[in-house]
Design an enzyme around this catalytic site. Structure first.
Site, short mmCIF file in Angstrom:
data_model
loop_
_atom_site.label_atom_id
_atom_site.label_comp_id
_atom_site.label_asym_id
_atom_site.label_seq_id
_atom_site.Cartn_x
_atom_site.Cartn_y
_atom_site.Cartn_z
N ASP A 1 0.88 -1.16 0.00
CA ASP A 1 0.00 0.00 0.00
C ASP A 1 0.91 1.20 0.00
O ASP A 1 1.85 1.28 0.80
CB ASP A 1 -0.92 0.00 1.22
CG ASP A 1 -2.01 1.08 1.10
OD1 ASP A 1 -2.44 1.35 -0.04
OD2 ASP A 1 -2.40 1.64 2.13
N SER A 2 0.68 2.09 -0.91
CA SER A 2 1.57 3.23 -1.03
C SER A 2 0.77 4.47 -1.36
O SER A 2 -0.39 4.40 -1.79
CB SER A 2 2.63 2.98 -2.11
OG SER A 2 2.02 2.61 -3.33
N GLY B 1 0.09 7.39 -11.23
CA GLY B 1 -0.28 8.10 -10.01
C GLY B 1 0.26 9.52 -9.99
O GLY B 1 0.09 10.28 -10.95
N ARG C 1 8.75 2.24 -3.43
CA ARG C 1 8.35 0.84 -3.64
C ARG C 1 9.57 -0.03 -3.91
O ARG C 1 9.66 -1.15 -3.42
CB ARG C 1 7.36 0.74 -4.80
CG ARG C 1 6.72 -0.65 -4.91
CD ARG C 1 5.62 -0.71 -5.95
NE ARG C 1 4.54 0.20 -5.61
CZ ARG C 1 4.32 1.38 -6.20
NH1 ARG C 1 5.11 1.79 -7.17
NH2 ARG C 1 3.35 2.15 -5.83
#
EC number: 3.6.1.66
Length: 202
Positions: free
Chosen positions: A73-74, A157, A185
């Protein structure tokens, strides 16, 4: 060959982990994504932090498939927005996964924010859960500043408005290998490598 599920449908995330494993010379692992296995009900992300969401996703994936599973989850934590959008990054504009609307909303919220106060960090929590119940959770950050307009077409994103510290390019302008080496990540996934490598001989 041990199959390990990366609980995502994002092909760029899958490619990133595969490149990292190859660069580190880790063999005997086949990374598969959610599109490669039968569908199963995915619980909504309701934890108040990245770590909670990541491990919940990985646990669900193991329970549904019996495979070792990695989930992350980022999101983007903006200093001038008190760390938001944070865990709400993917649905900041109200609709989950609308990258363009999310990015444009953040830019709009920072319209009058001077360059000196446009600090931000990409944050990633990643979890590896095995069928035996072993859980490894790691967290990494990537500091930088936010631009006033989008630049670059790599990544996804908020990448087009994030300039990493020490760089004059946005994350979306970096070569994939360069991004893997520095990104939140990439750092988190590399922190899991010792545990991932153990699966190859399991």
């Amino acid at each position: 060959m041990t199959r390990v599920l990366l609980a995502t449908r994002n092909q760029k995330k899958l490619g990133e982990l595969r490149r990292i494993l190859a660069a580190e010379g880790i063999a005997g692992i086949e990374i598969v994504g959610l599109a490669d296995i039968p569908e199963f009900p995915e619980a909504p992300e309701t934890a108040p932090d990245f770590e909670g969401n990541a491990v919940a996703k990985a646990r669900d994936a193991v329970a549904a498939t019996g495979l070792p599973a990695i989930a992350d989850d980022s999101g983007l934590a903006v200093d001038a927005l008190n760390g938001m959008p944070g865990v709400l990054s993917a649905r900041w504009s109200g609709k989950h996964g609308d990258d363009e609307a999310n990015l444009n909303l953040v830019l709009a919220q920072l319209t009058d924010t001077p360059a000196a106060r446009r600090g931000a960090a990409f944050v990633c929590a990643a979890a590896l859960v095995t069928p035996a119940g072993k859980e490894t959770i790691v967290r990494a950050e990537w500091r930088g500043t936010l631009t006033t307009e989008k630049r670059g077409t790599n990544g996804f994103g908020y990448d087009p408005i994030f300039t990493p510290d020490g760089k004059n390019k946005t994350s979306a302008e970096l070569h994939p290998a360069e991004k893997d080496e520095q990104s939140h990540r990439g750092k988190a996934l590399r922190a899991l490598l010792p545990e991932i490598a153990k699966l190859a001989t399991a």
